[in-house]
Design a protein around this motif. Structure first.
Motif, PDB file in Angstrom:
ATOM      1  N   MET A   5      -9.214  -3.614  -1.214  1.00  5.78           N
ATOM      2  CA  MET A   5      -8.403  -2.873  -2.167  1.00  5.78           C
ATOM      3  C   MET A   5      -9.174  -1.683  -2.724  1.00  5.78           C
ATOM      4  O   MET A   5      -8.612  -0.604  -2.937  1.00  5.78           O
ATOM      5  CB  MET A   5      -7.951  -3.802  -3.309  1.00  5.78           C
ATOM      6  N   ARG A   6     -10.461  -1.878  -2.930  1.00  4.33           N
ATOM      7  CA  ARG A   6     -11.282  -0.758  -3.415  1.00  4.33           C
ATOM      8  C   ARG A   6     -11.273   0.386  -2.391  1.00  4.33           C
ATOM      9  O   ARG A   6     -11.217   1.559  -2.741  1.00  4.33           O
ATOM     10  CB  ARG A   6     -12.712  -1.223  -3.670  1.00  4.33           C
ATOM     11  N   GLN A   7     -11.367  -0.003  -1.131  1.00  5.12           N
ATOM     12  CA  GLN A   7     -11.368   1.008  -0.084  1.00  5.12           C
ATOM     13  C   GLN A   7     -10.035   1.757  -0.036  1.00  5.12           C
ATOM     14  O   GLN A   7      -9.999   2.973   0.182  1.00  5.12           O
ATOM     15  CB  GLN A   7     -11.664   0.347   1.272  1.00  5.12           C
ATOM     16  N   LYS A   8      -8.934   1.044  -0.231  1.00  5.86           N
ATOM     17  CA  LYS A   8      -7.634   1.706  -0.261  1.00  5.86           C
ATOM     18  C   LYS A   8      -7.556   2.698  -1.410  1.00  5.86           C
ATOM     19  O   LYS A   8      -7.009   3.792  -1.279  1.00  5.86           O
ATOM     20  CB  LYS A   8      -6.506   0.676  -0.403  1.00  5.86           C
ATOM     21  N   VAL A   9      -8.134   2.312  -2.539  1.00  7.46           N
ATOM     22  CA  VAL A   9      -8.131   3.210  -3.692  1.00  7.46           C
ATOM     23  C   VAL A   9      -8.917   4.467  -3.379  1.00  7.46           C
ATOM     24  O   VAL A   9      -8.513   5.599  -3.669  1.00  7.46           O
ATOM     25  CB  VAL A   9      -8.700   2.503  -4.937  1.00  7.46           C
ATOM     26  N   SER A  10     -10.106   4.273  -2.730  1.00 12.24           N
ATOM     27  CA  SER A  10     -10.963   5.423  -2.417  1.00 12.24           C
ATOM     28  C   SER A  10     -10.304   6.354  -1.415  1.00 12.24           C
ATOM     29  O   SER A  10     -10.546   7.563  -1.426  1.00 12.24           O
ATOM     30  CB  SER A  10     -12.320   4.937  -1.896  1.00 12.24           C
ATOM     31  N   LYS A  11      -9.468   5.784  -0.531  1.00 10.10           N
ATOM     32  CA  LYS A  11      -8.801   6.613   0.469  1.00 10.10           C
ATOM     33  C   LYS A  11      -7.502   7.236  -0.054  1.00 10.10           C
ATOM     34  O   LYS A  11      -6.875   8.026   0.639  1.00 10.10           O
ATOM     35  CB  LYS A  11      -8.493   5.758   1.709  1.00 10.10           C
ATOM     36  N   GLY A  12      -7.109   6.850  -1.308  1.00  7.03           N
ATOM     37  CA  GLY A  12      -5.873   7.413  -1.866  1.00  7.03           C
ATOM     38  C   GLY A  12      -4.623   6.871  -1.231  1.00  7.03           C
ATOM     39  O   GLY A  12      -3.583   7.534  -1.243  1.00  7.03           O
TER      40      GLY A  12
END
Length: 665
Positions: free
Chosen positions: A71-78
């Motif tokens: 989920m953190r990665q999804k946030v970072s990728k927008g």
């Protein structure tokens, strides 16, 4: 790695470290690009919802570290929603934000909701992979007491962050409660303390003044039997209860985890406020009796309100329901304005204060709706403070209006009672006067009866000597025919008077004033001749000339009554004339005639003439008589339908005129 296998042995280790560094760098970039909220010493009052994003729905496995990492990665990728709106959130959604302490010192922050939330959510803190529940509104109040401030506002325990430390906040909303997410502030402890003091002071003032007014109105309604005060007491009690529920006091006592509990209880309290307020207006203006059509409209409106508010548990806050709520508020404003107009027209006691109260009520009603406070959930401190102050002012104005009305009506009633008492006193005085008058009448009647009996006895006793005188007169020789004729005329006159007196003094006789006089065709000359025989000698002995002008006029009158009138006038004229003459004349004009008695006496002034016409009044203090002659003459003239007039000239004499004779044809 292929590069490591083909590279020379002395290069394998540096390449491996370079790969590790690249992976670490990429991971660092991934974390660094996550949704980040940098904290400084200046931004110590932030709404974290402005910085959170939706990272998953109810299927999100929050306890799995690798899932959270994804989920953190999804946030970072927008690749997730970057704005929280009712359209982008739904039941069970997870929200995420990173907090970074950019200062060189440790800082402490508190998550502050400013209310006991009716939103159903849980907030977690993640530090170095460790998860801690810091705020949970889903639990019963008794299980979150250690995270509730004294004024019953939900807040977390302090979160301490070391210099340059980064932590993560995860929040999950359930039952669709994240729609239109309420603010949750990240604040320093000093600001939290400041807000706590402000809220405590506001609540102390509001509830202290409100409960004082409520106590006064309850006592006022029971002591003075005021219906408006009873209904407004109910309204004020419901208003205080709604504010207590809004501030979380009821939630602390009764909340059991149902996300709809606060909304339903608030709508119930607001419904009670609305109904009791309408009943107050109806009672204050007496609308049911004075304006029945308007009363029927208010009753229909109350039924609609109860139905709409009762539908909430079944329909929720849909667009149609919100539309209905707006219609309810608009109709309520129209009814309030109509009541204000009726109060202006009625001019009742306290109408001005009532209109002012309506204006204040509508003002803070519009203010509440415009700030999403009345039907929905708003926790803006300034809005709440403004509404509470307006409620207290409005309650004070309406209380003053009810006092003015009650005491005004009582003053009006007291004035009416005073007027009625004065009228009763006047009637009593009139009754007493009538009683005194009745006693005086009975006394006068008894005295008159006594005098009547005495007069009847005297008249009866005089009848015998008069009869004897008449018999003796018949035996007198005819040596003096004129004297005999004069004595006979006098005796006949006295006999006639005695007959009339005896007739009028009979108990069953008619009132002499009310009886119609018996009239005949009477020649005036015969009356004159009789009067000459009666008073000729008396006038001659006094040295006066009694002149009776001959006439052939005959009139319709009572002969005896006319002789009595003229004999009194001639007798007075002779008595008060010292020299000269007394004349008796008759004048005819058309079918009417008049008789005048003239003398050449000293005459009378207007004041003397007015006085001698009254009973028991004489022109001189000496002489005989009772002063009844002219009064008797006036009474007999009125009885005969004649008019007695008098003209007098001081030093020249007096003229008495009998007018109104009808000439006999």
């Amino acid at each position: 790695m292929i590069v490591a296998k083909t590279a020379p042995h002395f290069l394998a280790k540096p390449i491996r470290y370079a790969c590790y560094f690249a992976m670490f760098f990429l991971a660092s970039i991934s974390v660094a690009n996550a949704q980040m909220l940098t904290l400084t010493e200046q931004n110590d009052d932030l709404n974290i919802f402005d910085h959170m994003v939706v990272v998953g729905d109810h299927s999100f496995d929050f306890n799995n570290l690798s899932v959270r990492q994804k989920m953190r990665q999804k946030v970072s990728k927008g690749s997730v929603a970057n704005e929280i709106t009712p359209e982008t959130t739904s039941d069970g959604d997870w929200l995420y934000v990173q907090l970074e302490n950019s200062t060189k010192n440790g800082i402490s922050r508190v998550l502050d909701t400013e209310h006991f939330s009716d939103h159903n959510y849980a907030i977690y803190l993640e530090r170095a992979g460790k998860i801690t529940l810091i705020l949970d509104s889903r639990l019963p109040a008794k299980d979150i007491e250690n995270r509730i401030r004294p004024e019953v506002i939900l807040a977390s325990l302090p979160i301490y962050m070391a210099p340059q430390e980064t932590v993560e906040i995860w929040a999950q909303f359930q039952n669709g409660s994240s729609a239109g997410a309420v603010p949750i502030y990240l604040r320093s402890e000093s600001i939290v303390t400041q807000h706590r003091s402000k809220n405590s002071a506001t609540n102390s003032i509001f509830y202290g003044v409100g409960l004082t007014l409520l106590t006064f109105l309850v006592l006022f309604s029971f002591l003075l039997k005021s219906k408006p005060a009873i209904y407004y007491s109910l309204f004020l009690a419901a208003s205080i209860a709604v504010n207590m529920q809004q501030d979380g006091y009821f939630s602390l006592m009764f909340y059991s985890g149902d996300p709809n509990f606060n909304i339903i209880t608030r709508l119930f309290g607001q419904s009670l406020m609305l109904v009791s307020y309408l009943l107050f207006m109806i009672s204050f203006l007496d609308i049911r009796r004075r304006f029945p059509k308007f009363f029927a409209m208010i009753c229909g409106y109350m039924v609609v309100v109860v139905i709409i508010l009762g539908l909430y548990p079944f329909v929720g806050t849909t667009d149609f329901y919100n539309y209905c709520i707006n219609i309810v508020a608009l109709m309520f404003a129209v009814i309030s304005l109509g009541s204000a107009f009726l109060a202006y027209r009625s001019k009742r006691f306290g109408a001005g204060l009532f209109i002012l109260g309506i204006a204040i009520f509508i003002s803070y009603l519009v203010y509440s709706v415009s700030n999403n406070f009345l039907w929905q959930t708003s926790y803006d401190f300034n809005v709440i403070l403004t509404v509470k102050i307006a409620q207290l002012v409005d309650a004070s104005v309406f209380t003053a209006a009810m006092l003015r009305q009650t005491f005004g009506l009582r003053m009006q009633r007291d004035e009416a009672l005073k007027s009625e008492l004065a009228a009763t006193q006047k009637n009593l005085e009139t009754a007493q006067s009538l009683l005194v008058a009745k006693k005086d009448r009975d006394r006068a009647k008894a005295l008159a009866e006594q005098h009547r009996a005495q007069l009847a006895n005297v008249s009866h006793d005089m009848r015998q000597p008069l009869t004897s005188l008449q018999l003796a007169l018949e035996q007198v020789d005819n040596s003096s025919p004129e004297l005999k004729e004069q004595l006979a005329a006098g005796l006949n006159y006295l006999n006639s008077l005695l007959g009339d007196t005896l007739t009028s003094t009979r108990p069953d006789g008619h009132d002499s004033h009310a009886a119609e006089p018996a009239t005949d065709a009477v020649p005036i000359q015969i009356i004159f001749d009789n009067l000459e025989r009666m008073f000729g000698t008396e006038a001659m002995q006094k040295g006066l000339a009694l002149k009776l002008e001959p006439t052939n006029v005959a009139v319709d009158t009572d002969a005896v009554l006319l002789i009595r009138i003229l004999s009194n006038l001639i007798s007075n004229a002779i008595k008060y004339t010292q020299k000269g003459q007394v004349e008796l004349l008759c004048f005819q004009y058309g079918d009417k005639a008049s008789i005048e008695v003239r003398d050449s006496g000293v005459g009378l002034t207007e004041e003397q003439l007015s006085r001698v016409m009254k009973p028991y009044q004489r022109n001189t203090v000496d002489g005989d008589g009772e002063g009844l002659g002219l009064h008797i003459v006036s009474t007999m003239a009125e009885q005969a339908g004649l008019v007695l007039e008098a003209d007098s000239d001081t030093g020249r004499g007096t003229v008495f005129r009998l007018d109104g004779f009808r000439v006999y044809s």
